[in-house]
Design an enzyme around this catalytic site. Structure first.
Site, PDB file in Angstrom:
ATOM      1  N   ALA A 238      -2.671  -4.303  -2.525  1.00 63.00           N
ATOM      2  CA  ALA A 238      -2.956  -4.354  -1.082  1.00 63.00           C
ATOM      3  C   ALA A 238      -4.416  -3.967  -0.836  1.00 63.00           C
ATOM      4  CB  ALA A 238      -2.033  -3.387  -0.348  1.00 63.00           C
TER       5      ALA A 238
ATOM      6  N   LYS B 177      -2.436  -8.533  -7.665  1.00 62.68           N
ATOM      7  CA  LYS B 177      -3.274  -8.386  -6.469  1.00 62.68           C
ATOM      8  C   LYS B 177      -2.720  -7.238  -5.628  1.00 62.68           C
ATOM      9  CE  LYS B 177      -3.145  -9.598  -2.340  1.00 62.68           C
ATOM     10  NZ  LYS B 177      -3.717  -8.361  -1.749  1.00 62.68           N
TER      11      LYS B 177
ATOM     12  N   TRP C 206       0.807  -1.229   0.000  1.00 64.05           N
ATOM     13  CA  TRP C 206       0.000   0.000   0.000  1.00 64.05           C
ATOM     14  C   TRP C 206       0.836   1.273   0.000  1.00 64.05           C
ATOM     15  CZ3 TRP C 206       1.860   2.287   4.222  1.00 64.05           C
ATOM     16  CH2 TRP C 206       2.293   1.473   5.277  1.00 64.05           C
ATOM     17  N   ASN C 207       2.161   1.178   0.273  1.00 65.36           N
ATOM     18  CA  ASN C 207       2.910   2.442   0.473  1.00 65.36           C
ATOM     19  C   ASN C 207       3.188   3.205  -0.825  1.00 65.36           C
ATOM     20  OD1 ASN C 207       4.779   0.514  -0.269  1.00 65.36           O
ATOM     21  ND2 ASN C 207       6.375   1.238   1.112  1.00 65.36           N
TER      22      ASN C 207
ATOM     23  N   GLU D  26      10.910  -7.927  -3.252  1.00 61.82           N
ATOM     24  CA  GLU D  26      11.452  -6.676  -2.726  1.00 61.82           C
ATOM     25  C   GLU D  26      10.857  -6.521  -1.330  1.00 61.82           C
ATOM     26  OE1 GLU D  26      11.658  -3.280  -1.509  1.00 61.82           O
ATOM     27  OE2 GLU D  26      10.595  -2.493  -3.276  1.00 61.82           O
TER      28      GLU D  26
ATOM     29  N   CYS E  68      10.391   1.319   2.308  1.00 62.35           N
ATOM     30  CA  CYS E  68      11.351   0.286   2.705  1.00 62.35           C
ATOM     31  C   CYS E  68      12.789   0.792   2.610  1.00 62.35           C
ATOM     32  CB  CYS E  68      11.145  -0.968   1.881  1.00 62.35           C
ATOM     33  SG  CYS E  68      11.025  -0.588   0.146  1.00 62.35           S
TER      34      CYS E  68
ATOM     35  N   GLU F 139      14.574  -4.476  -9.875  1.00 67.72           N
ATOM     36  CA  GLU F 139      13.584  -3.778 -10.687  1.00 67.72           C
ATOM     37  C   GLU F 139      14.247  -2.529 -11.256  1.00 67.72           C
ATOM     38  OE1 GLU F 139      10.425  -3.251  -7.815  1.00 67.72           O
ATOM     39  OE2 GLU F 139       9.580  -5.185  -8.324  1.00 67.72           O
TER      40      GLU F 139
ATOM     41  N   GLY G 287       6.705  -6.285  -0.320  1.00 65.61           N
ATOM     42  CA  GLY G 287       5.986  -6.289   0.954  1.00 65.61           C
ATOM     43  C   GLY G 287       6.912  -6.712   2.071  1.00 65.61           C
TER      44      GLY G 287
END
Ligand code: ADP
Length: 490
Positions: A185, A183, A159-160, A258, A292, A469, A236
């Site tokens: 969050a 999919k 979600w961040n 990640e 993160c 990435e 996540g």
């Protein structure tokens, strides 16, 4: 807020069903998506469950048969079109991000532009995917490699960064010729569904890009268990990453993970202290500290520690906390109240252990009416056993520690199971080389508080993940290398 949401509805950018095989489908249940700044309900989104996930995997499998054969020029054209639409709707997507995730609108729009950068890059990079011709030991024979798409990719996002974590995975995967089941969050499905709407408008063929929402415990195993899905791309927590890796082992899927970080932000005694303090603010307080790569442990060398703490404190005093839609706000709410409680537990541990709380140190939930936490500065002294130093904070809490010599600083910085980003401030070029080579992290920002861009490899070592990435590596990640040997050419 209701005005903004109505406007998005009018533009068909507020989607609440899942996007499968170019159709919008509902499931048996719905779940509420809320605004973390005031707890209001923004929408009730369909949970498509296992059945929806299977449908999406089947659609992606079928679409893969033609997408992989579509010319890279055509794939690039469609991806570029998607990029153009994302940029055209940067305000709308930014609005959705602020509404469901909370970050200030300027930052949210910045995320959309950053995320689109990966789409544009992937459209270009699609054309540069190529194999090589190789020497062989057999007289007259020829050898070469091919780069072919991995297949259907299951992609699970956090979600961040509700937009960028999707574009950073999906655009290179589509460029490589893979098809996707995404999919998002449960906290931030609206941005993901709006991206699906724009992919649809861009003309990306049906089944190539699917977005399904719902219970992770039900959807996850369909993706990891399917033998059609050949790769899982995940951003996540390390805990869920490990679980997905275990689940993916049964069908020996490729994983690109990640995961969490515990970034040291090292300021050496020869650094430009003002620049370092500015860097701390940029790295620490973006998305209210919920990234993160956020500075998790600020390690200051000996004599300059007090000066650095002062420089950080004076900048923190100017930070404005509030709803991401309010003018001048730099720090929005955390994602929900459980996040506030988790951050506060780390701060309380520091208090108990005798660390000095210089500013903040408590939730602002009652004062501001949402999931807010006061920007907090803590002097942890030499106590590297504080929970704040050992765990990912994911909140607006900066903690500063002290150490003396370079070898000790490297040892402390590397003393974590994580290895995503590290930051180093120094003006000594020899130190830059020694320390950047000695830090066990996937990305090092030297005199720079941000490390991600479309052209560069993003990813971690140790328990921070597998794979990269961005750049050419981000596209290669979604390909298999095949070797062809042609024997006996006279
Ligand atoms: P956070 O704690 O920050 O929400 P998570 O790792 O729990 O981080 O969530 C990241 C993504 O992983 C979200 O899309 C979430 O729904 C998904 N997720 C969480 N648990 C599982 C699971 N058991 N299987 C598959 N996906 C999961």
């Amino acid at each position: 807020m209701t005005d903004l949401i109505d406007r998005l509805k009018d533009k068909s950018l507020l989607r609440t069903d899942s996007y499968v095989n170019a159709a919008w489908i509902a499931g048996e249940d719905r779940f509420a998506v809320t605004n973390p700044a005031d707890r209001s309900v923004l929408a009730e989104v369909a949970d498509v469950g296992e059945a929806g996930a299977r449908k999406a995997v089947d659609a992606a499998d079928q679409a893969f048969q033609s997408w992989k054969k579509t010319s890279v020029y055509e794939r690039a054209r469609l991806i570029q079109k998607w990029n153009d639409l994302i940029l055209e709707h940067a305000d709308d997507l930014g609005t959705l991000i602020t509404a469901e995730m909370g970050k200030p609108f300027g930052e949210a729009k910045g995320e959309v532009i950053y995320g689109a950068g990966f789409v544009a890059w992937s459209a270009e990079e699609a054309k540069r995917l190529h194999g090589e011709t190789l020497q062989t030991p057999f007289p007259g024979s020829r050898g070469w490699t091919l780069r072919q798409p991995v297949g259907v990719v299951g992609c699970i996002t956090p979600w961040n960064f509700p937009a960028a974590m999707i574009t950073r995975k999906c655009a290179p995967a589509l460029a490589a010729g893979c098809t996707m089941v995404v999919k998002p969050a449960p906290e931030t499905p609206l941005t993901a569904l709006a991206l699906a709407e724009l992919a649809d408008r861009a003309g990306i063929p049906k089944g190539v890009f699917n977005v399904i929402c719902g219970d992770a415990q039900k959807i996850g195993p369909v993706l990891t268990g399917s033998d059609v899905v050949r790769m899982i791309g995940f951003t996540g927590s390390t805990q869920v990453g490990k679980l997905l890796m275990k689940q993916a082992a049964d069908t020996v899927k490729r994983v690109s993970l990640e995961l969490g970080g515990n970034a040291p932000f090292i300021v050496m005694d020869d650094a430009d202290i003002e620049k370092a303090a500015e860097g701390v603010i940029a790295s620490k307080f973006r998305a209210a500290g919920q990234t993160c790569v956020s500075a998790n442990r600020i390690i200051a060398q000996g004599a300059i520690a007090d000066q650095l703490v002062e420089a950080i404190a004076s900048r923190m005093g100017k930070l404005k906390v509030g709803s991401g839609f309010d003018k001048g706000v730099q720090i929005g709410p955390l994602i929900h109240e459980e996040a506030v409680a988790r951050v506060d537990k780390l701060v309380q541990d520091a208090k108990k252990r005798g660390a000095k709380i210089l500013t903040g140190g408590s939730p602002l939930v009652d004062e501001l009416g949402g999931a807010f936490y006061a920007p907090t500065l803590i002097d942890g002294g030499n106590d590297y056993a504080l929970e704040l130093a050992c765990f990912e904070i994911f909140g607006p809490v900066a903690s500063v520690y002290r150490a003396d010599d370079e070898a000790e600083i490297l040892r402390l910085a590397n003393d974590t199971p994580y290895g995503l980003a590290a930051y180093l401030y120094t003006s000594d070029v020899n130190r830059v080389h020694r320390m950047s080579e000695g830090l066990d992290f996937g990305m090092i920002g030297v005199n720079a508080p941000m490390v991600g861009s479309p052209a560069t490899p993003f990813g971690g070592v140790k328990e921070s993940g597998i794979g990269r990435e961005g750049g050419k590596w981000g596209v290669e990640e979604f390909t298999e290398m095949k070797f062809v040997l042609l024997g006996g050419v006279d």
